[in-house]
Design an enzyme around this catalytic site. Structure first.
Site, PDB file in Angstrom:
ATOM      1  N   ASP A   1      -6.884   5.484   3.468  1.00  0.00           N
ATOM      2  CA  ASP A   1      -5.964   4.959   2.456  1.00  0.00           C
ATOM      3  C   ASP A   1      -6.674   4.837   1.108  1.00  0.00           C
ATOM      4  O   ASP A   1      -6.097   5.103   0.051  1.00  0.00           O
ATOM      5  CB  ASP A   1      -5.454   3.581   2.903  1.00  0.00           C
TER       6      ASP A   1
ATOM      7  N   HIS B   1      -0.139  -4.360   7.108  1.00  0.00           N
ATOM      8  CA  HIS B   1      -0.945  -3.544   6.186  1.00  0.00           C
ATOM      9  C   HIS B   1      -0.547  -3.945   4.768  1.00  0.00           C
ATOM     10  O   HIS B   1       0.514  -3.577   4.282  1.00  0.00           O
ATOM     11  CB  HIS B   1      -0.624  -2.074   6.479  1.00  0.00           C
TER      12      HIS B   1
ATOM     13  N   HIS C   1      -1.377  -4.532   0.563  1.00  0.00           N
ATOM     14  CA  HIS C   1      -2.182  -4.212  -0.625  1.00  0.00           C
ATOM     15  C   HIS C   1      -2.198  -5.462  -1.511  1.00  0.00           C
ATOM     16  O   HIS C   1      -1.252  -6.251  -1.513  1.00  0.00           O
ATOM     17  CB  HIS C   1      -1.599  -3.005  -1.361  1.00  0.00           C
TER      18      HIS C   1
ATOM     19  N   CYS D   1      -1.876   3.142  -4.757  1.00  0.00           N
ATOM     20  CA  CYS D   1      -0.597   3.504  -4.149  1.00  0.00           C
ATOM     21  C   CYS D   1      -0.027   4.640  -4.981  1.00  0.00           C
ATOM     22  O   CYS D   1       0.105   4.488  -6.205  1.00  0.00           O
ATOM     23  CB  CYS D   1       0.350   2.309  -4.150  1.00  0.00           C
TER      24      CYS D   1
ATOM     25  N   ASN E   1      -5.974  -1.884  -0.612  1.00  0.00           N
ATOM     26  CA  ASN E   1      -5.649  -2.836   0.454  1.00  0.00           C
ATOM     27  C   ASN E   1      -6.381  -4.152   0.217  1.00  0.00           C
ATOM     28  O   ASN E   1      -7.292  -4.226  -0.589  1.00  0.00           O
ATOM     29  CB  ASN E   1      -6.131  -2.290   1.811  1.00  0.00           C
TER      30      ASN E   1
END
Ligand code: COA
Ligand code: ZN
Length: 309
Positions: free
Chosen positions: A16, A207, A209, A240, A249
């Site tokens: 990610d 999950h 951010h 993102c 994250n």
């Protein structure tokens, strides 16, 4: 306040986080980071994605990274796949585990994987069949479950209905994701309670951010609601693709520090994680969002006070 005694943390920084870097991180550096993370006590690391190299060029070296890392027993090295083609490639390669993203926003799902939500859910069911045959565990990430930068509010009913469809196909491992960092603690508590009550046999993880600084408070709200599994990224690597100023994250070492200080066991060595965070900063060539790396632990603070420094 009733809190769990153990929490599972999945490190997603190599996937990610590094997918969001503007420049391509050399394969050898990715391998070095995953190998360092493997020494911390983490039990699952999301390493990379089997995606189209034009869609996510930063992860075009998925096979090389997976072949180059030193796999340690007891650690699951998972990959993200967006569609059946990705699943076939991951299964053929022989990965430990796969994760499929399905967005709760029609707009973003189309942009991300060029499928409607319906098509993605159907595809997830088919991939579940392929993964079962290959005996590879699978998780679906229901993304943008707390709101969408294009569509606004995403209602819990929509998330429940998507998970219900997944459940009907036998998928009982679901990650609830907030890539845009929209969630607040009250919303997290409400949705988590609802999900745990509605799907008692599904293993949920969260999950988050940290775009608006609410990440760790959202974790606390989820813990209070009974959820015990979280994704994080080392140093807070990431962003993102749909939110220009989004951060990564929640930070792995900051969450581990918080939980261990609260007497909740993670099985992860904080000092090893801090070394990984320094390595991650070296690799991307800039300072990241880790608080504990900058401020030190509480113990270190007490020692420096005692030493009069
Ligand atoms: N990995 C590599 N190549 C893939 C692929 C995958 N997972 N899925 C499709 N392809 C290839 C096909 O083989 C085909 O190749 P060809 O042109 O050489 O024949 C080409 O892509 C087009 O196939 P198609 O099924 O029409 O895909 P698409 O054009 O609808 O693109 C995705 C869809 C899924 C490939 C693309 O949107 C994607 O990879 N998205 C990445 C999503 C992501 O990781 N987002 C961030 C994290 S959530
Ligand atoms: Zn994310």
């Amino acid at each position: 306040m009733k809190l769990p005694s153990n929490v599972n943390i999945v490190e997603v920084g190599p996937r990610d986080g590094l997918q969001a870097e503007a420049r391509f991180i050399p394969t050898s550096k990715k391998i070095e980071l995953v190998d360092a993370l493997s020494r911390t006590g983490l039990r699952k690391i999301e390493v990379t994605s089997f995606v189209h190299p034009k869609a996510i060029p930063q992860l075009r070296d998925a096979r090389e990274v997976l072949s180059g890392i030193q796999k340690r027993p007891g650690i699951t090295y998972s990959v993200l796949i967006p569609n059946i083609r990705g699943a076939e490639m991951a299964i053929e390669f022989g990965v430990d585990e796969i994760r499929i993203p399905v967005c709760a926003s029609e707009t973003v799902n189309q942009r991300n994987v060029r499928m409607s939500i319906d098509e993605s859910l159907e595809s997830a069911g088919k991939i579940h069949g392929l993964a079962q045959e290959a005996e590879i565990p699978l998780e679906v990430a229901v993304a943008l479950a707390f709101g969408c930068p294009f569509e606004g509010e995403i209602l819990p009913e929509k998330v429940i209905s998507m998970i219900g469809r997944l459940h009907d196909t036998g998928i009982t491992r679901v990650s609830i994701t907030d890539p845009a960092g929209i969630a607040n603690p009250a919303q997290v508590r409400e949705l988590t309670e609802l999900l745990l009550e509605t799907f008692p046999d599904t293993a949920f993880s969260l999950h988050l951010h940290d775009t608006r600084g609410l990440g760790l408070s959202c974790v606390l709200a989820a813990l209070e609601a009974g959820l015990t599994a979280f994704d994080t990224s080392i140093g807070g690597l990431g962003g993102c693709p749909f939110v220009p100023e989004a951060t990564g994250n929640i930070v792995t070492e900051d969450l581990v520090n918080m939980l261990e200080e609260m007497g909740i066991s993670t099985g992860i060595d904080l000092q090893e994680l801090i070394r990984c965070s320094e390595l991650a900063q070296d690799i991307v060539g800039r300072s990241l969002g880790s608080r504990i790396l900058k401020a030190g632990t509480r113990e270190q603070l007490f020692q420096s006070v005692a030493a009069g420094t």
